[in-house]
Design an enzyme around this catalytic site. Structure first.
Site, PDB file in Angstrom:
ATOM      1  N   SER A  99      24.808  37.461   0.548  1.00 37.69           N
ATOM      2  CA  SER A  99      24.625  36.843  -0.757  1.00 37.69           C
ATOM      3  C   SER A  99      23.509  35.808  -0.680  1.00 37.69           C
ATOM      4  CB  SER A  99      25.946  36.224  -1.226  1.00 37.69           C
ATOM      5  OG  SER A  99      25.871  35.878  -2.601  1.00 37.69           O
ATOM      6  N   GLY A 116      17.831  33.896   5.917  1.00 41.89           N
ATOM      7  CA  GLY A 116      16.877  34.901   6.358  1.00 41.89           C
ATOM      8  C   GLY A 116      15.451  34.634   5.916  1.00 41.89           C
ATOM      9  N   GLY A 134      23.399  32.509   0.048  1.00 44.59           N
ATOM     10  CA  GLY A 134      23.317  31.631   1.210  1.00 44.59           C
ATOM     11  C   GLY A 134      22.653  32.309   2.392  1.00 44.59           C
ATOM     12  N   GLU A 135      23.012  33.564   2.627  1.00 39.08           N
ATOM     13  CA  GLU A 135      22.428  34.316   3.732  1.00 39.08           C
ATOM     14  C   GLU A 135      20.958  34.657   3.461  1.00 39.08           C
ATOM     15  OE1 GLU A 135      26.602  34.166   3.839  1.00 39.08           O
ATOM     16  OE2 GLU A 135      25.390  35.125   2.276  1.00 39.08           O
ATOM     17  N   TYR A 136      20.637  34.857   2.197  1.00 35.66           N
ATOM     18  CA  TYR A 136      19.228  35.054   1.828  1.00 35.66           C
ATOM     19  C   TYR A 136      18.403  33.840   2.246  1.00 35.66           C
ATOM     20  CZ  TYR A 136      15.070  35.114  -1.148  1.00 35.66           C
ATOM     21  OH  TYR A 136      13.763  35.049  -1.606  1.00 35.66           O
TER      22      TYR A 136
END
Length: 410
Positions: free
Chosen positions: A57, A64, A59-61
């Protein structure tokens, strides 16, 4: 375990289309995935090589993104494919400028996996934090495609570390290298004979540092603040409102900026109805109203990280629910942070709580005491803010470690 997983994922593929009639979020989840293969078949350039990033989602975007930007800069000959699992991430970042193609990840059925990889044929793959889809991972291993985990974090209660978790442990064999956030994660991996890990921290530190470097002044926030002590309440949920609204309605000589997680019109209207102070909202404010307003509702997305620059105190929501939002965003501006009690899954929160610069409250009374001390004791407030800033600066450069590794192996 493997049989049960395959049964479960195939049942999900059959039943999920029904769920779209009962939830707007599930409608996005299902309908968005219907387009994924068509987008790939139309947009994949067979004369180009792709590096694939997968995130759960938003946060992980953000975790990355620093790596994606570095790969784009250092290896412009490759194109980037970005996949999301969750609608809450995809719908906000589907028009991002970093990836050449952005889609929902097709469900982890064996048929989908083979079709996906046949089309994309990625040169290299990055999964972010804790996305582990066994069929994708098994097939990546079968095809000898280099696969890496970024900002990984492991906990003892995960299936990998259970006696019956062999199916999931085997999936971990697909990763050529694990870049993990802490020593505990590396030790857990070693306990099941994975020694190919590097403790390099969390790439979000690099991301929030970028945000500060690139931040632009927000004159309308400065007008609202008007040299008054200001609390920014970021990514708040209904559970957070129950704690801070009683304080807000009885506060004096302080201004509050509220950026709710849910910005649907009915939710914003409901929130405003519970506020007894003079309130303006971003989508319809008048400049002349700002200086005399007490509360500013940010009913849009994309500017909260810059708003934290104007905070004397930051409250980050989600920790009265199940998922704390990003506390590094206010911390990187040298702002003391206040959160709720459910933060144990977030390493940066545990570290800052241990430092004493992220303060945990359990109810309105504790929140009022905490806010009042931070407001009245400027030295204490500054001390906590400096600790937060130093913590962010100390933990930068996780991205460089990853890129140095990739340079040796690409």
């Amino acid at each position: 375990m493997g049989f049960l997983y395959q049964l479960g994922i195939n049942l999900a593929a059959l039943l999920l289309p029904v769920s779209r009639f009962f939830s707007p979020k599930m409608k996005l989840f299902v309908d968005g995935r219907k387009q994924s293969f068509a987008v790939l078949e139309n947009q994949i350039d067979k004369n180009q090589e792709y590096i694939w990033f997968h995130v759960a989602s938003l946060g992980e975007y953000e975790q990355g993104l620093p790596v994606m930007e570095e790969i784009k800069a250092q290896y412009p000959e490759y194109k980037l494919l970005l996949t999301f699992f969750s609608p809450s991430g995809f719908e906000i970042r589907k028009n991002n400028k970093i990836a050449d193609i952005t889609i929902y990840l097709p469900l982890d059925t064996k048929q989908n996996v083979k079709r996906f990889l046949d089309i994309v044929q990625p040169k290299m793959v990055f999964f972010i934090k804790y996305e582990f889809w066994p069929n994708y991972l098994y097939e990546l291993k079968n095809r000898n495609i280099p696969t890496y985990l970024i900002s990984g974090i492991f906990r003892k209660n995960q299936l990998f570390f259970k006696w019956y978790g062999g199916f999931y442990r085997k999936a971990l064999q697909s990763f050529d290298h694990f870049f993990v956030q802490n020593d505990a994660s590396a030790q857990l991996l070693k306990s099941i004979d994975f020694n190919n890990s590097t403790v390099n921290g969390d790439t979000r530190f690099d991301r929030v540092a970028q945000i500060v470097e690139r931040a632009q002044p927000l004159d309308f926030i400065a007008d609202f603040k008007n040299n008054t002590t200001t609390i920014v309440i970021g990514s708040s949920w209904v559970d957070d409102e129950a704690i801070y609204l009683p304080y807000l309605n009885n506060s004096e000589n302080v201004k509050l900026i509220i950026a709710p997680h849910n910005i649907k019109e009915e939710e914003i209207t409901r929130l405003i109805s519970k506020i007894d102070k003079k309130t303006v909202r971003f989508t319809n404010y008048k400049t002349e109203e700002l200086k005399n307003a007490d509360v500013f509702i940010i009913d849009t997305i994309g500017i909260l990280t810059q708003i934290y620059a104007y905070a004397d105190i930051g409250y980050v929501g989600g920790a009265f629910k199940t998922g704390l939002h990003n506390i590094l965003e206010p911390a990187t501006y040298g702002t003391p942070v206040v959160i709720g009690p459910k933060y144990s899954k977030f390493q940066e929160a545990k570290d800052l709580v241990a430092l004493g610069s992220c303060l945990v409250v359990h109810n309105t009374e504790e929140l009022s005491i905490t806010f009042n001390r931070l407001i009245t004791d400027a030295d204490y407030r500054n001390e906590l803010g400096i600790k937060n800033l130093e913590f962010v600066l100390k933990n930068k450069n996780a991205t460089k470690v990853i890129m140095d590794f990739i340079e040796r192996n690409i």
